[in-house]
Write an enzyme that holds these catalytic residues in place. Structure first.
Site, PDB file in Angstrom:
ATOM      1  N   GLU A  80       0.945  -1.251  -0.102  1.00  0.00           N
ATOM      2  CA  GLU A  80      -0.162   0.048  -0.074  1.00  0.00           C
ATOM      3  C   GLU A  80       0.866   1.333   0.091  1.00  0.00           C
ATOM      4  OE1 GLU A  80      -2.485  -3.048   2.408  1.00  0.00           O
ATOM      5  OE2 GLU A  80      -0.301  -2.534   1.901  1.00  0.00           O
ATOM      6  N   CYS A 264      -0.965   0.019   7.683  1.00  0.00           N
ATOM      7  CA  CYS A 264      -1.560   0.585   6.561  1.00  0.00           C
ATOM      8  C   CYS A 264      -2.762   0.981   6.698  1.00  0.00           C
ATOM      9  CB  CYS A 264      -1.479  -0.559   5.379  1.00  0.00           C
ATOM     10  SG  CYS A 264       0.012  -0.988   4.711  1.00  0.00           S
TER      11      CYS A 264
END
Length: 486
Positions: A80, A264
């Site tokens: 990510e 994340c």
């Protein structure tokens, strides 16, 4: 085909089109995948074009002692984060094109001098092949899923170790002839996709009552290896669904050493308010850039959990003009990533040894020069020890390289057309330019004070680096960039 499946198909196709370098070895290694897609809509939404503009793979983090004051190492190589940093490269080149008068750029001039806005009909979607690590991955188990750890029994010993939390590993024990054995378990056996499962192996022990047939099964959850930030509430580590607390900031574990990288889930939550463009590009943008949707691939998933994780900033107030909380639409695809851990196990043979995470991280973005970048341990893959610390060793999405791209963008602007935040100021270091983005910093300060007061900050001395001397060989010229390369 659903919209989520269309998005994931485009991402998987782009991934398959990339060279073999940096990808997992079939049947032996797995990785995670994330991407940013540009959505272009015609008048009244009559036509929609979807394009992958940035992509990243990876599941690793470095410890705090490996962080560099030169800004030349990637601290966080989760997919990510790689995808988002790759997208910053794309946005920087698009801004440079707009400044050259290129009408194909996604940006057009705003009503504020030196500021730019997205063209009407342009938006962005974020894709992740797996539920983001941290709060969003603390989800209920269902019996049909391959579970990272067995459901907890009511009669089982309630004692668990902190190391269990760090590994997220499957806790097992066997009884043979009345003797309980300890089994060494790899973190690769877990399914939640967190860095801890990629980074740690440990031997863990658990007592199981002999009369298992009489036990009552309690609800259990997928466990995250991301640890609660120091100084805040801790996980209760109770049985079953009482193991974790939800809604907390968490840091990713590294290999044997703590990291400063927030999960994340936390970073995606931050982007819902301050945007994903970062502080440097905020100088040139009239407000933040936000994802209109987040799409997750086929994996253990909970709509409620990911909405809980991303909506933590919903009530922040006092944001400057151009910044606000944006609720992304959450969707899940029915299509699974070819190099997921599950698919890797299906093609695995015992002769290959155990399944392990891929050590490399792949970055790709739709820019005209050097769109592909492959790293390992925070540096370019294959670099020699002798070259570490030199421009040749660093990633194109490292802090210092993105800083150089920003400075090249700045050099194309006439002083009379500079945004207000950059006029009449003596700025030199990366830290100086980030702090000078006043509206962005106001938004981040409001978010941090109201929602994330325990957010771990990088030490200031790691952010004081300046531009390379002109002779540095790894510099790339944005000003001379032509059309995008796909």
């Amino acid at each position: 085909m659903s919209e989520a499946d269309k998005i994931s198909s485009l991402v998987y196709d782009r991934y398959r089109s990339l060279p073999r370098r940096g990808k997992p070895e079939a049947g032996l290694q797995w990785t995670l995948l994330a991407a940013v897609l540009k959505i272009s809509e015609g008048a009244a939404g009559q036509s929609v074009q979807r394009e992958v503009v940035a992509l990243g793979t990876g599941s690793k983090c470095i410890g705090r002692s490996a962080m560099s004051p030169k800004g030349d190492v990637l601290n966080d190589s989760h997919a990510e984060v790689i995808a988002r940093r790759s997208c910053v490269r794309y946005l920087t080149e698009q801004l440079c094109a707009a400044l050259r008068g290129d009408h194909n750029s996604i940006f057009f001039p705003s009503d504020q001098r030196g500021k730019w806005k997205l063209r009407p009909g342009i938006s962005f979607i974020f894709f992740s092949s797996h539920t983001p690590c941290g709060d969003a991955s603390i989800i209920p188990m269902i019996d049909s899923q391959v579970q990272p750890c067995p459901p907890v029994k009511a009669e089982q010993d309630n004692q668990v170790t902190n190391q269990d939390s760090e590994t997220g590993g499957e806790r097992r024990s066997e009884e043979t002839g009345g003797v309980r054995k300890r089994l060494k378990v790899s973190a690769d056996d877990a399914q939640t996709g967190d860095d801890s499962q990629a980074e740690h192996e440990t031997a863990v022990e658990r007592n199981i009552e002999a009369a298992e047939s009489d036990s009552v099964q309690q609800p259990d959850i997928h466990r995250t290896g991301a640890k609660c930030v120091p100084g805040g509430p801790a996980d209760p580590l109770g049985p079953g669904s009482g193991y974790h607390s939800v809604g907390l900031l968490r840091v990713k574990p590294g290999r044997g050493e703590p990291t400063l990288s927030l999960s994340c889930s936390d970073k995606l939550a931050r982007w819902t308010t301050v945007g994903f463009q970062g502080a440097l590009l905020s100088h040139f943008l009239q407000g933040g850039l936000y994802f209109r949707a987040v799409v997750v691939g086929k994996c253990p998933y909970s709509q409620q959990a990911i909405e809980r994780a991303l909506n933590r900033c919903a009530h922040v107030s006092g944001l400057p003009e151009g910044f606000s909380f944006h609720i992304p639409e959450i969707m899940q695809s029915s299509l699974e990533f070819i190099h997921s851990r599950t698919n890797t196990r299906l093609s695995h043979s015992d002769a290959q040894g155990r399944v392990v995470p891929c050590g490399a991280a792949v970055s790709w973005c739709a820019v005209s020069r050097r769109p592909l970048d492959v790293t390992a341990n925070g540096y370019k893959q294959g670099v020699t020890k002798k070259a570490l610390g030199t421009p040749q060793a660093r990633s194109l999405i490292s802090k210092v390289e993105l800083f150089h791209s920003f400075l090249e963008l700045l050099a194309t602007v006439d002083d009379s057309q500079l945004p207000k935040s950059l006029r009449g100021k003596e700025l030199s270091s990366y830290w100086d330019y980030k702090q000078a983005a006043e509206e962005y910093q106001q938004a981040w300060d409001a978010l941090r004070s109201q929602v994330f007061p325990l957010w771990t900050r990088s030490p200031r001395d790691l952010l004081l680096f300046c531009r390379d001397p002109p002779s540095a060989p790894n510099r790339s010229s944005l000003a001379s960039s032509g059309q995008q390369q796909s």
